[in-house]
Design an enzyme around this catalytic site. Sequence first.
Site, PDB file in Angstrom:
ATOM      1  N   LYS A  34       0.856  -1.199   0.000  1.00 39.95           N
ATOM      2  CA  LYS A  34       0.000   0.000   0.000  1.00 39.95           C
ATOM      3  C   LYS A  34       0.891   1.248   0.000  1.00 39.95           C
ATOM      4  CE  LYS A  34      -0.193  -0.172   5.059  1.00 39.95           C
ATOM      5  NZ  LYS A  34      -0.981  -0.648   6.199  1.00 39.95           N
ATOM      6  N   ARG A 129     -10.283  -0.172  15.821  1.00 39.89           N
ATOM      7  CA  ARG A 129     -10.338   0.764  14.697  1.00 39.89           C
ATOM      8  C   ARG A 129     -11.326   0.209  13.678  1.00 39.89           C
ATOM      9  NH1 ARG A 129      -4.809   1.874  11.503  1.00 39.89           N
ATOM     10  NH2 ARG A 129      -5.217  -0.298  10.970  1.00 39.89           N
ATOM     11  N   TYR A 254      16.294  30.550   7.565  1.00 41.93           N
ATOM     12  CA  TYR A 254      15.064  31.218   8.008  1.00 41.93           C
ATOM     13  C   TYR A 254      14.958  31.245   9.531  1.00 41.93           C
ATOM     14  CZ  TYR A 254      13.264  30.886   3.238  1.00 41.93           C
ATOM     15  OH  TYR A 254      13.077  31.014   1.892  1.00 41.93           O
ATOM     16  N   MET A 302      12.580  24.691   1.759  1.00 36.81           N
ATOM     17  CA  MET A 302      11.875  23.884   0.763  1.00 36.81           C
ATOM     18  C   MET A 302      12.836  23.063  -0.096  1.00 36.81           C
ATOM     19  SD  MET A 302       9.213  24.973  -2.242  1.00 36.81           S
ATOM     20  CE  MET A 302       7.993  25.689  -1.167  1.00 36.81           C
TER      21      MET A 302
HETATM   22  C1  LIG Z   1      -0.240  -1.677   6.826  1.00 35.41           C
HETATM   23  C2  LIG Z   1      -0.793  -2.950   7.326  1.00 35.41           C
HETATM   24  C3  LIG Z   1       0.031  -4.059   7.558  1.00 35.41           C
HETATM   25  C4  LIG Z   1       1.540  -3.976   7.476  1.00 35.41           C
HETATM   26  O1  LIG Z   1       2.033  -3.334   8.651  1.00 35.41           O
HETATM   27  P1  LIG Z   1       3.598  -3.170   8.892  1.00 35.41           P
HETATM   28  O2  LIG Z   1       3.699  -2.650  10.269  1.00 35.41           O
HETATM   29  O3  LIG Z   1       4.068  -2.173   7.889  1.00 35.41           O
HETATM   30  O4  LIG Z   1       4.200  -4.506   8.698  1.00 35.41           O
HETATM   31  C5  LIG Z   1      -0.559  -5.244   7.925  1.00 35.41           C
HETATM   32  N1  LIG Z   1      -1.912  -5.347   8.054  1.00 35.41           N
HETATM   33  C6  LIG Z   1      -2.731  -4.290   7.855  1.00 35.41           C
HETATM   34  C7  LIG Z   1      -4.199  -4.467   8.037  1.00 35.41           C
HETATM   35  C8  LIG Z   1      -2.217  -3.064   7.500  1.00 35.41           C
HETATM   36  O5  LIG Z   1      -3.027  -2.021   7.312  1.00 35.41           O
END
Ligand SMILES: *Cc1c(COP(=O)(O)O)cnc(C)c1O
Length: 357
Positions: A34, A129, A254, A302
Amino acid sequence: MVTAEAVVDLEALRHNYQFFKNRCKASKVVAVIKGDAYGHGAVEVAKALDCADMFAVSRIEEGIWLREAGITQPVLLLEGCFCADDLTIAAKEGFETLIHHPEQLRDIETAELEKPIKVWLKLDTGMHRLGVHAEEVADYVDRLRASKNVDGEPGFASHFSCADDLNSPTTQSQLERFLAMTAPYPGEKTLANSAGALYWPEAHFDYARVGIALYGISPDENQTGKEQGLKPVMTLKSKLIAVREHKAGDPVGYGEIWHSGNDTRLGVIAMGYGDGYPRLAPEGTPVWVNGRIVHIVGRVSMDMLTVDLGADATDKAGDEVELWGNHLPVEQVARHIGTIPYELVIKLTKRVCKNYF
Ligand SMILES: *Cc1c(COP(=O)(O)O)cnc(C)c1O
């Protein structure tokens, strides 16, 4: 000529995937890609992991991008489909989906799908969650089993909230709840994230979902990935664009937030919050220059940041620097900045050129 670049080591990536195949011997290993593979480039990462058992993404569009790039392995939607149309697409693309609330169940019951879809029921074991509660499980399972749209037995998924903290009692209690909630059913199970895969072998089950550690980064902030046998995948590099004599007492940048205590040489590096490097990186944040660690002084702007190279420095404009990676663990940089490595790698902007080898 590229200035800021993220060099992505696909050999290291494959090493890390194999590390988890060995560690989770009885399980399949889901490569979590992801967020554009945590900023590493989802398509390139997926192509490099042609051996992966499955990929996982958070949004259906991330899965579609993989299919458009010719990736044919199973893809799991970690938060499921968000509307009935997405379910139709998911079935067509051959994705597997999670469900965690009643509308998703109703969509599955009422859809006309091209082919049945593999469904994982997300259980709330303590993260609070997403996920269904213990008393709802039987009803969900009955209805999923009765639906012609569901391919085989529903699987079971849950997520750890504290698996990176070896002293937290929460993981053990989540594990026990997961076992109790799934005990009556034969479906496949998946619980572990990277921390679960590394530290909680009882949580490996049928599929381990490995994200951050796949990129060679430790989920536990007190360790580096290297210390655990992983190889860092991303090295963020740029260049010195100036080396300047700097007088004792003079500020830089800055807001004049830093004044030098002595005469020194400052290096100006082409890297700033426009590249995704955090503006909040404080004085003292490490940067690797010509074989040693130097420190950020003044405010990150930046397009540039400044480091104190020391009065005797021989560095010159054009020299390469490393912001994190092979010589400087991203875990260490994140700790200085007060964030986690996940946020650093995922936030790089498109001005940073990704190069793969
Ligand atoms: C992002 C995610 C993972 C992976 O988590 P890591 O800590 O990056 O290994 C696993 N399961 C779900 C449901 C996630 O959203």
